[in-house]
Design an enzyme around this catalytic site. Structure first.
Site, PDB file in Angstrom:
ATOM      1  N   ASN A  96      59.480  15.535 145.352  1.00 62.09           N
ATOM      2  CA  ASN A  96      60.330  14.600 144.577  1.00 62.09           C
ATOM      3  C   ASN A  96      61.383  14.617 143.997  1.00 62.09           C
ATOM      4  O   ASN A  96      61.958  14.365 143.360  1.00 62.09           O
ATOM      5  CB  ASN A  96      59.686  13.613 143.848  1.00 62.09           C
ATOM      6  CG  ASN A  96      59.102  14.474 142.461  1.00 62.09           C
ATOM      7  OD1 ASN A  96      59.961  15.228 143.085  1.00 62.09           O
ATOM      8  ND2 ASN A  96      58.446  13.564 141.289  1.00 62.09           N
ATOM      9  N   GLU A 103      60.921  23.496 128.170  1.00 63.70           N
ATOM     10  CA  GLU A 103      60.455  24.055 129.280  1.00 63.70           C
ATOM     11  C   GLU A 103      62.602  24.509 129.006  1.00 63.70           C
ATOM     12  O   GLU A 103      62.211  25.888 129.896  1.00 63.70           O
ATOM     13  CB  GLU A 103      61.622  23.050 129.479  1.00 63.70           C
ATOM     14  CG  GLU A 103      60.149  22.291 129.734  1.00 63.70           C
ATOM     15  CD  GLU A 103      59.969  21.054 130.627  1.00 63.70           C
ATOM     16  OE1 GLU A 103      60.593  20.220 131.104  1.00 63.70           O
ATOM     17  OE2 GLU A 103      59.072  19.730 130.548  1.00 63.70           O
ATOM     18  N   TYR A 111      53.797  23.466 134.177  1.00 63.41           N
ATOM     19  CA  TYR A 111      53.452  22.625 134.372  1.00 63.41           C
ATOM     20  C   TYR A 111      51.544  23.036 133.743  1.00 63.41           C
ATOM     21  O   TYR A 111      50.222  21.527 133.793  1.00 63.41           O
ATOM     22  CB  TYR A 111      53.357  22.159 136.108  1.00 63.41           C
ATOM     23  CG  TYR A 111      53.865  21.964 135.912  1.00 63.41           C
ATOM     24  CD1 TYR A 111      54.617  20.674 136.200  1.00 63.41           C
ATOM     25  CD2 TYR A 111      54.205  22.384 137.299  1.00 63.41           C
ATOM     26  CE1 TYR A 111      55.930  19.925 136.426  1.00 63.41           C
ATOM     27  CE2 TYR A 111      55.588  21.883 138.083  1.00 63.41           C
ATOM     28  CZ  TYR A 111      56.271  20.741 137.761  1.00 63.41           C
ATOM     29  OH  TYR A 111      57.252  19.903 138.276  1.00 63.41           O
TER      30      TYR A 111
HETATM   31  P1  ADP Z   1      58.046  13.408 136.208  1.00 60.58           P
HETATM   32  O1  ADP Z   1      58.119  14.364 136.898  1.00 60.58           O
HETATM   33  O2  ADP Z   1      58.108  11.770 136.899  1.00 60.58           O
HETATM   34  O3  ADP Z   1      57.898  13.529 134.763  1.00 60.58           O
HETATM   35  P2  ADP Z   1      54.661  13.917 136.583  1.00 60.58           P
HETATM   36  O4  ADP Z   1      55.142  14.792 135.025  1.00 60.58           O
HETATM   37  O5  ADP Z   1      54.022  12.241 136.227  1.00 60.58           O
HETATM   38  O6  ADP Z   1      55.760  13.251 136.805  1.00 60.58           O
HETATM   39  O7  ADP Z   1      53.818  14.206 137.387  1.00 60.58           O
HETATM   40  C1  ADP Z   1      54.567  16.139 137.758  1.00 60.58           C
HETATM   41  C2  ADP Z   1      55.161  16.238 138.761  1.00 60.58           C
HETATM   42  O8  ADP Z   1      53.723  15.898 139.540  1.00 60.58           O
HETATM   43  C3  ADP Z   1      55.786  15.136 139.730  1.00 60.58           C
HETATM   44  O9  ADP Z   1      57.931  14.845 139.265  1.00 60.58           O
HETATM   45  C4  ADP Z   1      54.776  15.389 141.521  1.00 60.58           C
HETATM   46  O10 ADP Z   1      56.069  16.560 141.556  1.00 60.58           O
HETATM   47  C5  ADP Z   1      54.075  15.146 140.909  1.00 60.58           C
HETATM   48  N1  ADP Z   1      53.133  14.532 141.190  1.00 60.58           N
HETATM   49  C6  ADP Z   1      52.980  13.737 140.069  1.00 60.58           C
HETATM   50  N2  ADP Z   1      51.774  12.726 140.329  1.00 60.58           N
HETATM   51  C7  ADP Z   1      51.499  13.167 141.732  1.00 60.58           C
HETATM   52  C8  ADP Z   1      50.663  12.585 142.396  1.00 60.58           C
HETATM   53  N3  ADP Z   1      49.623  11.290 142.270  1.00 60.58           N
HETATM   54  N4  ADP Z   1      50.386  13.340 143.368  1.00 60.58           N
HETATM   55  C9  ADP Z   1      51.411  14.361 143.931  1.00 60.58           C
HETATM   56  N5  ADP Z   1      51.292  14.923 143.080  1.00 60.58           N
HETATM   57  C10 ADP Z   1      52.012  14.238 141.841  1.00 60.58           C
END
Ligand code: ADP
Ligand code: MG
Length: 140
Positions: free
Chosen positions: A112, A126, A49
């Site tokens: 999620n 990845e 990440y």
């Molecule tokens: P995605 O997984 O849909 O690509 P992102 O790359 O923006 O979304 O974020 C990576 C992960 O970080 C998300 O899947 C979620 O688990 C977490 N995340 C994203 N935004 C938030 C937030 N505002 N608060 C807490 N966790 C978040």
């Protein structure tokens, strides 16, 4: 044909819906080409990440992703990157369309249920971060 990277996150594994999540992918045209169950280390998760390291949720996200085992997968199929994102639904389950994995199995914006690569370049990075080439069994 394309490959993408997917994670079934700790909340979905602990809810015992791994099979149901995989069925969502299979029923919508994706195929599992690699899979392994692991309990991620903090270091490995922070590296995965890295693009989010300055976001306010980074520490909490790493804590969540290392809270229990996950399933790492390579999914393949036509337009797999975009198709996987459609099947997953929006990042926030509250905003995800009906029938998407995140709507069905997400607890909240952090827990999620699934990760999916956001581009073919991310997918390549990845997949290489978690899998040897010999561990991916492409049918195409
Ligand atoms: P995605 O997984 O849909 O690509 P992102 O790359 O923006 O979304 O974020 C990576 C992960 O970080 C998300 O899947 C979620 O688990 C977490 N995340 C994203 N935004 C938030 C937030 N505002 N608060 C807490 N966790 C978040
Ligand atoms: Mg993302």
């Amino acid at each position: 044909m394309e490959k993408t990277f997917s994670i079934i996150k700790p909340n979905a594994v602990s809810k015992n819906v791994v099979g149901k999540v995989i069925s969502c992918f299979e029923e919508k045209g994706l195929r599992v080409a690699a899979i392994k169950m692991v309990h991620l280390s903090r270091e490995k998760t922070e590296g995965f990440y890295i693009e989010h390291k300055d976001r306010p949720f980074f520490a909490s996200l790493v804590q969540f992703m290392t809270s229990g085992p996950v399933f790492l997968m390579c999914l393949e199929g036509e337009g797999a990157v975009a198709r996987n994102r459609e099947i997953m639904g929006a990042t926030d389950p509250a905003k995800a369309d009906a029938g998407t994995v995140r709507k069905l199995f997400g607890e909240g914006i952090e827990a999620n249920a699934v990760h999916g690569s956001d581009s073919s370049q991310s997918a390549e990075r990845e997949l290489a971060y978690f899998f040897e080439k010999s561990e991916i069994h492409s049918r195409f």
